[in-house]
Each structure stands twice: as C-alpha cells, then as structure tokens.
Scaffold this active site. Structure first.
Site, PDB file in Angstrom:
ATOM      1  N   GLY A   1       0.799  -1.221   0.000  1.00 59.85           N
ATOM      2  CA  GLY A   1       0.000   0.000   0.000  1.00 59.85           C
ATOM      3  C   GLY A   1       0.831   1.271   0.000  1.00 59.85           C
ATOM      4  O   GLY A   1       0.631   2.155  -0.838  1.00 59.85           O
TER       5      GLY A   1
ATOM      6  N   ARG B   1      13.335   3.182   2.861  1.00 55.94           N
ATOM      7  CA  ARG B   1      13.096   4.441   3.563  1.00 55.94           C
ATOM      8  C   ARG B   1      11.862   4.296   4.464  1.00 55.94           C
ATOM      9  O   ARG B   1      10.833   3.771   4.040  1.00 55.94           O
ATOM     10  CB  ARG B   1      12.853   5.579   2.558  1.00 55.94           C
ATOM     11  CG  ARG B   1      12.676   6.950   3.225  1.00 55.94           C
ATOM     12  CD  ARG B   1      12.076   7.991   2.278  1.00 55.94           C
ATOM     13  NE  ARG B   1      12.831   8.095   1.036  1.00 55.94           N
ATOM     14  CZ  ARG B   1      13.913   8.868   0.869  1.00 55.94           C
ATOM     15  NH1 ARG B   1      14.335   9.618   1.859  1.00 55.94           N
ATOM     16  NH2 ARG B   1      14.542   8.899  -0.289  1.00 55.94           N
TER      17      ARG B   1
ATOM     18  N   LYS C   1       6.761   6.694  13.386  1.00 55.92           N
ATOM     19  CA  LYS C   1       5.771   6.272  14.381  1.00 55.92           C
ATOM     20  C   LYS C   1       4.788   5.239  13.805  1.00 55.92           C
ATOM     21  O   LYS C   1       4.564   4.190  14.409  1.00 55.92           O
ATOM     22  CB  LYS C   1       5.015   7.494  14.891  1.00 55.92           C
ATOM     23  CG  LYS C   1       4.055   7.171  16.023  1.00 55.92           C
ATOM     24  CD  LYS C   1       3.441   8.450  16.600  1.00 55.92           C
ATOM     25  CE  LYS C   1       2.624   8.129  17.848  1.00 55.92           C
ATOM     26  NZ  LYS C   1       2.048   9.362  18.419  1.00 55.92           N
ATOM     27  N   THR C   2       4.221   5.542  12.631  1.00 53.69           N
ATOM     28  CA  THR C   2       3.267   4.573  12.065  1.00 53.69           C
ATOM     29  C   THR C   2       3.992   3.300  11.629  1.00 53.69           C
ATOM     30  O   THR C   2       3.429   2.209  11.702  1.00 53.69           O
ATOM     31  CB  THR C   2       2.477   5.180  10.896  1.00 53.69           C
ATOM     32  OG1 THR C   2       3.381   5.662   9.907  1.00 53.69           O
ATOM     33  CG2 THR C   2       1.588   6.319  11.364  1.00 53.69           C
TER      34      THR C   2
ATOM     35  N   GLN D   1       3.075  -0.433  12.966  1.00 51.57           N
ATOM     36  CA  GLN D   1       2.831  -1.592  12.111  1.00 51.57           C
ATOM     37  C   GLN D   1       3.600  -2.809  12.616  1.00 51.57           C
ATOM     38  O   GLN D   1       3.084  -3.923  12.662  1.00 51.57           O
ATOM     39  CB  GLN D   1       3.240  -1.287  10.666  1.00 51.57           C
ATOM     40  CG  GLN D   1       2.242  -0.443   9.922  1.00 51.57           C
ATOM     41  CD  GLN D   1       0.932  -1.176   9.753  1.00 51.57           C
ATOM     42  OE1 GLN D   1       0.841  -2.151   9.013  1.00 51.57           O
ATOM     43  NE2 GLN D   1      -0.085  -0.756  10.463  1.00 51.57           N
TER      44      GLN D   1
ATOM     45  N   GLU E   1       3.593  -6.248   6.946  1.00 50.22           N
ATOM     46  CA  GLU E   1       3.559  -7.659   7.323  1.00 50.22           C
ATOM     47  C   GLU E   1       4.921  -8.172   7.778  1.00 50.22           C
ATOM     48  O   GLU E   1       5.073  -9.345   8.073  1.00 50.22           O
ATOM     49  CB  GLU E   1       3.051  -8.493   6.137  1.00 50.22           C
ATOM     50  CG  GLU E   1       1.611  -8.153   5.773  1.00 50.22           C
ATOM     51  CD  GLU E   1       1.250  -8.544   4.360  1.00 50.22           C
ATOM     52  OE1 GLU E   1       2.025  -8.234   3.436  1.00 50.22           O
ATOM     53  OE2 GLU E   1       0.191  -9.162   4.164  1.00 50.22           O
TER      54      GLU E   1
END
Lengths: 326, 744
Positions: free
Chosen positions: B525, B628, B633-634, B638, B705
């Site tokens: 994504g 990169r 934070k996100t 994950q 993932e």
C-alpha cells in the site's frame, strides 16, 4: 434477542412479586444474560431489573463474618479492605476473572449464576442438553478443551466457568435468598449447585422466582490463603484449572484445609476426600500426591480436555507447597 | 469545486532503478518524522465514520441467515414463519446472486455465486430485513430453513492423503533447484521435522459491514473493504452491472488483515435487499458470522528438511506444505514464499498441495505465506543450529546467499545480517544459555531468535493531487487506510515534495469516485499509493517551475513558497485558480530483475512455568530494514501489531473446525484467543537506514507484514531454549509442553 417486557423493581418484595411467571428472569449487571439473550440461548419473555435494589452493601457481622449484598459489584468486593485483609483468596479470585469493565458491572449474586462457556451451549444450531434437555450433547465427541473432567454425566460435560464461587466454596459461604412466597432461605454454597445428571439445565437448587439477596462469609479462616488460576492466556480467559486453598499448618502438621477447584468440574468443585488426605499429615510430597489422587480418582477426560487431569495434579501439588511452605 | 488549471498525468513503469528521489531533496523536512496520525483526532472523538455508522432516511437493517448444515442443499426457506413478526419487512433469498464466499483479494472475477447448495457450515443463504437491527436478528434466528443434508469432507486428518496441485498464485506452487532428495540423503547433518499450524481468523476489531443505497440504477455501497478498485469490479459483476455504476465508499476501516481484501457476503446481500425493498439496507455481520463466513488463514502441515555439512552449510533445503481450501478455490497459503530466497542452498524443493475441505474460504490473512511458513522454516533452522552446535545467528550467516538461490538474480537490498547483528547487541543475545539452563524458582527462562522477511511488491496505483487558489493541496485516490497510517504518510509525501506545511494538505481516500489505487494489502500500500502521489506531486512541481520560469531542479518548495532564481513567491500566487496532476505507477522489469524483500530479526525472551507450562513473554526486540521509513511512528506501530499477531500465532490463536460438520466451534473473541495486553510485553523496534532504488522512487519497501513474519518462530525458539521441549504443533498451548516439563 426475543422481544421481552421489562420492569424495574424498587423493593426486594416487589422484585419477587414481579417474577410472576415462568420465562421471567432477574437482571442485574447483565454481563452474561445479555450475551446469551442476543444469541437466543436465553429467551426470557420478561426481565425484572433488580439493579436498583438496596443490596449493595458489605456489612460486618457480630460473629466476625461478612454479609455481602447480592448487588455488590465484583470490582468493589475485590477492593474491599476487609476482604483483602481477611479473605484474600476471594479478592484474588475475583481479580483473576473477566476484565476491569466486566468486574465493574458483574454482581455477586449474578456471578454465582454465571452459565457455562461450553462452545456448543452458545450455538443454537448444535444439540445441547443444557439448553434443551434430551437434545443431546455435542461436546462429547466434539471439542471439549475447556470442559469438565469431574462431576460430568453422559448428558453434559459443561464446566462451571466462575472464579468467585470457587473461592466462596473454600470459604464455606452461605447464600441467602428470598422466595416468591416471601420465605427466606439460607443455603450453604456446598448445597447450592447441582450435578448435571439427566437435567443439566438445572444448575442450582434455586426455585423459580427465588432471589439471591446476600452472601454470608463466616469468620475468616485461620491459615494461609491462595488462589491460583491457570488459563490459555495471561488475562481474560476462563480457568483451565484453578485452585482456591485455605490451609493452616500447626506444630508441623496440617491442622485444617479447605480446597476448591475451578475449571475442572460441572460446578465449583470441593471434595472432602482431598482435605481428609491432608489434615493431620505433615506437609510432604507424599501427602500432596495423596490429595491429588483423591481429587482425580474419578476424573474422566473427553479427548481434548484430557490434559486437565495431569495439569490439575501438578497445580494442586504446587499450590499445596505454597500454602504450607516456610 | 474550485476550477483546476492545467492538468497532466505523470506515469512511471518501474523498468529501471530510480536512483534519485525527491524525498531526499525536499526542503520541508517532514518525511520519516514520527508525525501523529492526521486522522487520529477524528477517530478518538468518534467522528471518523465507519461503514456501519452511515445513516439514511428510511434505512432498513439486514441480518444474514446462515446454513446450519455443513454440506447439502437448501430445500426451503420458510419466510412466512417470520413475516408477521413486529418490524420485519421481508426475508430475501436470491440463490443465484448471493455469493457463497468472499472474493479473493485483487481478483477481477466475481466471487462464486449460488447459495442453494451449501458449501460450508455458516454459509449465508438469506437476509432478513427489518426496521431495526434487533428485529432483523430475532427473525433471522427464528427463521425455519429446511435442508437436504449430504456427506461432507470436514476433517483435514481424514483427507490429508488426497490433495491436488494448485495453479500458480503469488508464487509457483512447486519450485526448486538441483537434486534435493539425493542431497538430503548424503547430508552430514539432517533435520526432518513437520510443523502444523491451525486455521486462523483475522479478528479485526470492526466486523464486516455494508450499507447499500441505490441512486437510480447506481449502487452506492458504504463498506469495510481494503481494495476498492477491484472490490468494485467484483461487486458489479456479482450484481450483473457495469463497474462504473457501482461506487464503494470506505473512508475508514477498522482493521482488515486480509479479511476485507475481496467483497464479503454481506455486500451483495445488502445490495439485493435494498433493491428488493426500495430502501437503503445496512447489514453488519455479527462477530460469530465474521468467524463463520468471511475468511480464514488455512491450516498448514509443513514438512521441513534441512541437510547441512558439518560446518552448518546447507546442502539441501526442503519445504513441503499441505494446506486446505474449498473445492475450486485456487488460493493456497504460500508457506514457502520466503524459503525461496532466505538461505543459500544448491538443492531446494518447495511444494504446496491443497486438501479440499468443506470449510469456509481460505484466503489471504496478514503476511500470507510468511506468517506461518517462516514459523516452520525458522524453527527448523533453530533445530539445525542445535544439531550442528552453532549459534543460530552464526548458522544463518554461514548460509547468507549472494543472490537468489533459485532464480540467480541479485537482491535489490538486503540487510538480514546487519539486522541480526544489531539485534543481538541490543538484546543481550550473548547471555543466552543452553537449553533448559536457566531456572528461576518456578520459571524457566529462555531466549530465541528468528529471521524475518516479507516480499516487496509494487502494484498499479494512481492518485490525483491538486493545489487550490489558497495554496492548499488535496490528494484524491481510492486507496484505503485500514488503520495503518495511509492518510498520514500520503500527506507527508505531498508536504515534502510540494513544500507545504502538513496542515495545508488534505487527503481524501476510500471512494471509487477517486482515481483507482492498489488498495491495502500485501504490504504494497505505502509503496504503491505513495509512489502515485509522489508522481503527481512531481508533475505539479514541474508546473510550478514553469510558472516560476526556472528549471525544476533549480526550484525549492518550502513552507508554501516557491524559491528559485533569487525569488520567493507564495504558491497561492503562482497557481492562479489552481493546478492539478495525476500520478500513475505500474510494476515493471525491476521486479523480475531483482529480488525485492524487506528483512529483519526478531528476538524474544520467555519464561515458562515449570509446573503448568504457561508461557509469559518477558520482552521482544526486532531490528528491521524496509527501505526508507516514511513515518517512524506509524512504521513502528505496524511492526508492533505484527509482532503481537506473531505472539498469537505462537501461543494461542486457533480456529477449531468440528470434524462432524466443519463448523467453527470457537466463534467469538472469548474463545478465539488473540493476545490481550497482559500477553504482550515491552517490544522494542529499531529500523536500519536503507534506500532501495529498485523498489520505487521513494526507495521504500513494504513493512505492514514484516513484523509478523518470523515473530512466532522467535517465541517458539525461546520456549525451546527455556524448556528443552520442542513442540511443533501450533499454537503452543500449555498442554503441548506439559509432558516435557520437569516432574513436580
């Protein structure tokens, strides 16, 4: 959820009067009943809401015991300083159950009546003698990892899922009720639950419309108290095996012992033979093994729950060491 | 709408490496920063609208009716049995149109239709519509349905000998090199072990839900989906419509993990019902229905053979998997995905066969392949390290390949060894003791590690970016944010390239009215949709340079101003009524010419109770390299979610299929045990600096993932190190350890 009528009771007398027909149920916290109603496992046509009745106090009695109102939330009971100090096994059992949110809603009376978590009881597409006597038991021959190895019958192997009632059995609690005709009863917790036999739908000796108003704890027992719960994750799971133990050691011998078990039985389990194997003995691995033998002599596994038998043995022995160790 | 000026399209097919990146030359300084989610305030205040929360005048509520046989035929749905109930509008059965199971992710064919024949227990066969959710649910529970039941195939153990070879999926079902059987035979050290993993459910917090609204001959569906551009095609085809007559809106999605890649049964049922009664219909699946009738990860039986020389160098690697699915479904859990390239071995066999069962659909669940395949491979490597007498990290270093061992193509970037070395140092790996060598009271302590790898993919994706007369940018694409942080990273990319404060960027996602995007899945994504936004911004940068009269590479964009040729001009002045551009990216030769994957190393310390076998994870740590990092934070979040999934896979998650009818026995979150907070310890995450010029112009690779891949193996290897018990039947619940624990 089937359509039902709803009434709010303002006095205890009114509550038992309002339970005027079969199919009506009391509701307090609703943490178990509402879930079951959504699945149509429970289908009351009338709910009498008792949550506003004045049964929310914990009072000390002259004999040194406590009287606990049926509507005292699990969270409050666990946090009560008298319970923490004198009945730590009860506080720990309560805190081992459910989640903080559920403990805020769940009540003392309701928790005694929590129904089994058998997977098949929860699915109306599968036969279940507890839901519908005579329909058959899907758990026998199906998955039964969480189900009982003691006190089962050929009709039902459901486990009582609770923690609080296990501690209350070890503490010799008494359940105080009010019947629809106005009579009060005092029922020892040891006589309160029924084995499944051929009527697994009947789980307690309560009569239709009989309301639990209080639970009495006798004066605090002497000795050390422990609640140990073993489950499939660290929190928010029902017991695979739990042990509530109160043991007093004096002069190098076990002077008294009260041991109750969760996760193993069709009801909160207590077996005098376990205690008989211990009382008068010096704490020793041999005595503990004899206690485990007594507990599990009639245990019967049903496949995926076979492991509970050796697990219970190990947990009991380790718990007895903790109860009797230096 | 404001008027757009010049619009153009900037298309890129990734045929060549892309050594330069505008993210390196941007002056705004927001890329990679740990910026809070820009949609966070909406979510925590309840203002982010999810599929089940849309309201319409005259809205009706639908509740699905499930088949209660495992195989057979529906002979009668007795609608009259509930039609008179209060609030009930109708019972709608459309045997031909209803879908029997969800679509596969990215599939542009319609899912299998036809529900008169029951393919699995719980298959939705009808929908009851009513004026309230409660009335619809009550009627659905009381509805009388008759069946002609037939014998079914419900037991994996009973049918495991009968299996077939699936068609090619994300990887070939059979692949390899050399003469593996002979090499294994001659190997000095051999490991031959079989690992089993059960079916799993994604257990996303938001259940599947659709609200269907007909506007004339157009269908608007407010759904909870991950890949809108192909979901729209699946839904249109199932309904017998043209895709341009179907609009799907999914602005916020409460987790998907693969279960919302393709359309699920509630979408078609809601659309059919809404048309039939002439009112909008909302259908929210109950939690039990999500378990019964959406998507499971296949159970697996994986035989791993490792043949090595006395120094631990692999001479043979075998990974042979049996998985399951419904008849005619081609998806197979690609357990051997990472096995293809993780270690150097001259002789390799990787196979996947499907056992056909009458169980609900098996499809993609978070890291299909790696999530369970790397459990088998990385536990086997741990077993080999023990057998050879090597530290597990040293064993892996000795088998580090210089190129793809089967296809002989170079790695685009690969830092597995640096990840292991850095992780070992941070974790204190050198303090690890021999198996069953660290007892503290009732608790047995141990450490384990495992490698992590997740293939990087680029998918076709497009986005439009515009700058309005006030100098504010808007991104539009039918990309979704399923909780991953897509809104935020797309805003960061736009902000960085266009030199705008992030508050001056609006991101609009989750609507097929916008340009089609890759969707959220397969960790592609961010790379795919992010590149489309990058390309649109690059085109806008060109337009701005033209307006400034400077060359694009002489232009600096910062804080809403264009700077070049010794001038600094507010963007708002330059763009007039506004400018817009579309970016389009497509995969190209780079994915065949290089092997692209993200890598990492997991470390885990456990304590196992010597009496009960209860496992408590004390700490976990992972070091990862995924190109990169767009938002520190996100990205970390994950990984945390993935590692938590891995803990569930290792310790507790298991769907039980009743062998008498295939039904899911534990179909709620009380008995399907995902990890709770108390099961998840402190998890430390570090990313190594990396740029991958073969992946995309952002030089970023997939991360979503990576956290789950290998995590469960690190837990299992730690349990072995703690106890000396090697359990291979997952999840490793306490009963699997009990026999091997010390006597009490």
């Amino acid at each position: 959820m089937k359509t039902f009528t709803y009434e709010k009771a303002t006095t205890v007398d009114e509550a038992v009067r309002d339970i005027d027909r079969a199919g009506a149920k009391f509701i307090a916290g609703g943490t178990n009943l509402l879930d079951l109603m959504k699945l149509q496992v429970e289908t009351p046509d009338k709910l009498v809401d008792i949550s506003r009745l004045p049964l929310g106090e914990i009072e000390e009695r002259e004999d040194g015991g406590l009287t606990i109102g049926a509507l005292v939330p699990n969270a409050d009971l666990a946090a009560d300083p008298r319970v923490i100090a004198k009945y730590p096994v009860l506080s720990r059992a309560l805190l081992a159950g459910a989640s903080g949110q559920l403990r805020n809603k769940a009540t003392t009376g309701g928790n005694l009546l929590q129904r089994t978590r058998c997977y098949y009881f929860y699915d109306t597409a599968m036969p279940c003698n507890k839901r519908e006597p005579g329909a058959g038991c899907s758990a026998i021959g199906g998955f039964n990892r969480i189900l009982a190895v003691l006190g089962t019958s050929e009709n039902c192997i459901a486990t009582h899922p609770g923690d609080m009632p296990v501690a209350m059995r070890a503490l010799d609690a008494t359940i105080v009720t009010l019947k629809a005709d106005g009579d009060k009863r005092r029922i020892s917790i040891h006589d309160f639950y029924r084995l499944p036999g051929d009527r697994p739908d009947l789980e307690t000796v309560l009569e239709p419309g009989e309301l639990i108003t209080h639970v009495e704890l006798p004066a605090p027992p002497e000795g050390r108290q422990v609640y140990r719960k073993v489950r499939d994750r660290a929190s928010y799971a029902f017991a695979l095996v739990s042990v509530a133990g109160v043991v007093k050691v004096a002069d190098g011998k076990i002077a008294s012992a009260a041991l109750a078990f969760g996760g193993l039985g069709s009801m909160p389990w207590r077996d005098g033979a376990v205690e008989a194997a211990l009382v008068g003995q010096a704490p020793s691995d041999a005595a503990f093994a004899a206690a485990a033998d007594a507990l599990l002599a009639d245990a019967k596994g049903y496949g995926s729950n076979d492991f509970k038998i050796p697990l219970a043995r190990r947990v009991l022995i380790a718990t007895l060491r903790e109860l009797t160790g230096e | 709408m404001f008027g757009f000026g010049k619009s153009d399209t900037n298309a890129l097919t990734m045929d060549k490496p892309h050594p330069d990146s505008l993210l390196d030359t941007g002056a705004q300084g927001v890329i990679g920063k740990p910026i809070d989610r820009i949609d966070g305030p909406l979510k925590v205040s309840g203002r982010a609208t999810y599929a089940a929360e849309y309201d319409f005048p005259d809205l009706a509520y639908g509740f699905l009716v499930r088949a209660t046989v495992g195989a057979g035929k529906v002979t009668e749905v007795d609608a009259d049995s509930v039609r008179g109930l209060p609030g009930v509008i109708d019972v709608i059965t459309d045997y031909k149109t209803f879908i029997r199971n969800p679509g596969q992710g990215g599939d542009t064919n319609k899912p299998p239709q036809g529900v008169a024949d029951v393919a699995y227990f719980g298959e939705p066969i009808a929908i009851v519509v009513a004026d309230s959710y409660e009335a619809a649910r009550d009627a659905a529970q009381q509805l009388r349905v008759s069946y002609e039941a037939k014998e079914g195939r419900y037991s994996f153990a009973a049918y495991r000998e009968e299996h077939d070879k699936p068609p090619e999926g994300v990887m070939p079902p059979y692949t390899g090199t050399g003469d593996p059987d002979a090499a294994f035979e001659g190997a000095a050290v051999k490991i031959d072990a079989t690992y089993t993993t059960p079916s799993q459910n994604s257990a996303a917090m938001e259940p599947h839900a659709s609200t269907a609204v007909w506007e004339g001959d157009e269908l608007h569906l407010y759904g909870a989906y991950q890949m809108l551009s192909t979901d729209r095609i699946q839904l249109a085809k199932a309904m017998g419509m043209k895709p341009d007559k179907v609009r799907i809106i999914a602005r916020y999605v409460g987790g998907g993990f693969g279960s919302k890649l393709g359309i699920a049964p509630e979408s078609v049922a809601a659309a059919v019902a809404a048309k039939a009664i002439g009112r909008p219909v909302k259908c929210v699946m109950a939690r039990q229905q999500v378990f019964d009738a959406t998507v499971r990860r296949s159970n697996t039986e994986q035989r791993v053979r490792l043949g090595a020389d006395a120094d631990g160098k692999l001479v043979m690697l075998g990974h042979n998997s049996l998985v399951s699915n419904l008849p005619e479904e081609s998806f197979f859990e690609p357990c051997g995905q990472a096995t293809q390239f993780l270690y150097a071995a001259p002789n390799i066999t990787i196979t996947h066969d499907i056992v056909r069962l009458d169980w609900l659909l098996a499809a993609s669940m978070r890291a299909p392949g790696e999530a369970v395949g790397m459990i088998a491979l990385e536990c086997a490597m741990d077993e080999l390290a023990e057998a050879v007498g090597l530290d597990p990290i040293e064993l892996r270093k000795r088998n580090e390949p210089g190129e793809h061992p089967i296809d002989h193509i170079p790695f685009s970037s690969r830092q597995l060894v640096p990840c292991m070395e850095r992780g070992a140092a941070l974790f204190g790996w050198s303090k690890r003791k021999p198996a069953a060598g660290d007892r503290r009271g009732e608790w047995l302590y141990g450490m384990g590690m495992a490698a992590s790898a997740r293939s990087n993919m680029l998918q076709k994706s497009s986005a439009k970016v515009s700058i309005d007369g006030q100098g504010r940018a808007t991104v539009e694409t039918d990309m979704t944010d399923i909780g991953t942080g897509t809104y935020t990273i797309l805003a960061q990319i736009t902000s960085e390239i266009l030199g705008l404060p992030i508050d001056d960027v609006t991101v609009k996602l989750g609507d097929t009215a916008f340009p089609p995007a890759a969707g959220s899945g397969g960790s592609f994504g961010a790379g795919s949709s992010g590149t489309s936004v990058y390309l649109a911004c690059e085109a806008l940068r060109g337009q701005i340079a033209d307006k400034m009269g400077v060359a694009a590479d002489g232009l600096t964009l910062k804080d809403g101003r264009a700077i070049g040729d010794n001038r600094s001009v507010p963007l708002a002045e330059l763009v007039g009524d506004g400018i817009a551009a579309t970016g389009e990216v497509a995969p190209g030769k780079q994915e065949k010419e290089t092997l692209q994957s993200s890598y990492g190393a997991h470390f885990c310390e456990v304590a196992v109770n010597a009496v009960t076998g209860e496992v408590r994870i004390k700490r976990m740590l992972g070091v990862f390299a995924g190109g990169r990092i767009l938002n520190a934070k996100t990205a970390r979040s994950q990984i945390l979610g993935g590692v938590t999934f891995g803990i569930g896979t290792a310790l507790s998650e298991e769907l039980m299929h009743d062998p008498r009818n295939g039904k899911i026995v534990n179909r709620d979150l009380g008995e399907y045990h995902v990890p709770v907070n108390a099961d998840v310890p402190q998890i430390d995450v570090e990313f190594l600096s990396e740029r991958d010029i073969h992946a995309n112009p952002m030089h970023a690779k997939g991360l979503g993932e990576l956290g789950i891949s290998g995590a469960g193996a690190a837990v299992a290897n730690a349990i072995y190190n703690a106890t000396g018990v090697r359990a291979r039947d997952f999840p490793l619940t306490l009963d699997k350890l009990l026999d091997g624990l010390p006597a009490v």
